[in-house]
Design a protein around this motif. Structure first.
Motif, short mmCIF file in Angstrom:
data_model
loop_
_atom_site.label_atom_id
_atom_site.label_comp_id
_atom_site.label_asym_id
_atom_site.label_seq_id
_atom_site.Cartn_x
_atom_site.Cartn_y
_atom_site.Cartn_z
N ARG A 185 -2.96 -1.86 -15.03
CA ARG A 185 -2.93 -0.68 -14.19
C ARG A 185 -4.26 0.06 -14.27
O ARG A 185 -4.84 0.20 -15.36
N SER A 186 -4.71 0.55 -13.12
CA SER A 186 -5.92 1.36 -13.10
C SER A 186 -5.62 2.76 -13.62
O SER A 186 -4.46 3.18 -13.69
N LYS A 187 -6.68 3.51 -13.96
CA LYS A 187 -6.49 4.89 -14.40
C LYS A 187 -5.88 5.73 -13.28
O LYS A 187 -5.05 6.61 -13.54
N LYS A 188 -6.28 5.44 -12.04
CA LYS A 188 -5.73 6.19 -10.90
C LYS A 188 -4.23 5.96 -10.77
O LYS A 188 -3.46 6.90 -10.55
N TYR A 189 -3.81 4.72 -10.93
CA TYR A 189 -2.39 4.41 -10.84
C TYR A 189 -1.62 5.07 -11.98
O TYR A 189 -0.54 5.65 -11.77
N SER A 190 -2.15 4.99 -13.20
CA SER A 190 -1.47 5.57 -14.35
C SER A 190 -1.32 7.07 -14.19
O SER A 190 -0.27 7.65 -14.52
N ASN A 202 0.85 -1.19 0.00
CA ASN A 202 0.00 0.00 0.00
C ASN A 202 0.88 1.24 0.00
O ASN A 202 1.76 1.39 0.86
N LEU A 262 -2.75 3.85 -2.95
CA LEU A 262 -2.62 2.91 -4.05
C LEU A 262 -2.32 1.52 -3.50
O LEU A 262 -1.46 1.36 -2.61
N LYS A 263 -2.99 0.53 -4.03
CA LYS A 263 -2.81 -0.86 -3.61
C LYS A 263 -2.14 -1.61 -4.77
O LYS A 263 -2.73 -1.79 -5.83
N ASP A 323 -4.72 -1.46 -7.66
CA ASP A 323 -4.53 -0.38 -8.63
C ASP A 323 -3.49 -0.76 -9.68
O ASP A 323 -3.46 -0.18 -10.76
N SER A 324 -2.62 -1.70 -9.35
CA SER A 324 -1.64 -2.21 -10.31
C SER A 324 -1.38 -3.67 -9.98
O SER A 324 -1.21 -4.04 -8.82
#
Length: 335
Positions: free
Chosen positions: A316-321, A68, A73-74, A122-123
């Motif tokens: 990867r999620s949009k948040k992570y990117s 985390n 982000l996870k 998230d990734s």
């Protein structure tokens, strides 16, 4: 076809997991619960081993380390420091038909993929061991993939006929310096040599000392590898390899060298004598994990190895990117 159930394994089921590792072709020491628990304990990682079951039988699975980042982000990864690959495993089917084996692979990996996508990561980054090459169950669903490499030194070949002129010169230098090789079980020797490597670069070793101590303990208790050292005539260890046993192979997991003795050829001597020793013990190849760093590749190519690919898949999620892009921009501006 019966549906695949995916769930986290209980610690009491780790023995069953280790049996799968032993039977599955891509299974490696890095997949075993012993190795994963060293990573978990020493590196303070949150470890989950997810198993895939068909009619109650464990037929596949994947270890995952979870991190985390600032509670925002996870991140999930099948590898951690100096564990190059440790991804999904699949029990080998009895069928001789390629179509049936592919169907089993896709069903198990598909179920694992869907399960991982529901865990709120998230990734997700998985590095498959050499031998498991079909990443389509991931890429067909929008995952990114990339290729990495390792080197195999085939032990059924004549080592002398495959040596480059540079390696021959290094072996001659080692002979003239009176260097010898032997098996050793002293973790202090290894850590001293490794520290010298990173001190020269003003860096910290990639793993804490405790990690190597735990690996040495595992080697001694379960005979899963050995340390091979090169010594001066006075008995000073100047180079060492930590080798781990795999299926029909030995893996050169980590190496260390006193920089002051680099020109004497101790590393070349280690590889040469390891090659001969493993060949006499009926191993089929050495897996030299030095194919992704140019300076290491230039050296090991002097032994004429086979280049072997292995693969990664990432979602990867949009948040992570977005967070990753912002991080890169911020650090570019401060450099």
């Amino acid at each position: 076809m019966d549906e695949i159930e995916v769930r986290e394994l209980l610690p009491s089921e780790y023995k069953e997991w280790d049996l799968l590792v032993e039977k599955a072709q891509p299974g490696t020491l890095f997949h075993t619960s012993d190795w994963l628990e060293i990573c978990r304990d020493v590196l303070s990682r949150d470890l989950k081993i997810y198993g895939c079951f068909r009619n109650g039988e464990l037929v596949g699975g994947c270890p995952i380390f979870i991190k985390n980042i600032k509670g925002m982000l996870k991140i999930a990864s099948s590898t951690c420091n100096m564990t190059d690959y440790c991804g999904p495993l699949i029990k080998e089917g009895a069928s001789s038909k390629a179509s049936k084996r592919m169907q089993d692979t896709h069903e198990i990996l598909g179920a694992l993929r869907e399960f991982l996508c529901k865990q709120g990561f998230d990734s997700i980054h998985l590095t498959l061991a050499p031998g498991l090459e079909d990443v389509r169950p991931f890429t067909w669903k929008g995952w990114d993939s990339s290729v990495r490499y390792t080197h195999h030194l085939k032990l059924n070949e004549n080592v002398d006929s495959n040596l480059s002129r540079k390696i021959r010169r290094e072996l001659k230098s080692a002979e003239e310096a009176g260097l010898k090789t032997k098996v050793s079980n002293d973790p202090e020797t290894y850590h001293r040599l490794l520290s010298l490597v990173y001190e020269k670069q003003n860096l910290e070793p990639p793993l804490p000392k405790e990690f190597f101590e735990r690996v040495f303990k595992l080697i001694q208790e379960k005979d899963v590898g050995y340390m091979f050292v090169s010594e001066t005539p006075e008995g000073e260890a100047v180079a060492a390899h930590l080798n781990l046993y795999g299926k029909k192979c030995a893996i050169t997991w980590s190496s260390a060298l006193n920089p002051e003795f680099g020109r004497m050829g101790p590393n070349a001597l280690l590889y040469y004598n390891e090659f001969l020793g493993l060949k006499s013990r009926n191993f089929e190849y050495m897996n030299v994990m030095a194919a992704n760093i140019p300076r290491f590749t230039d050296f090991i190519m002097g032994f004429s190895p086979e280049l072997v690919p292995y693969y990664t898949v990432t979602l990867r999620s949009k948040k992570y990117s977005l967070a990753r892009t912002l991080y890169q921009i911020t650090h570019e501006e401060t450099e």
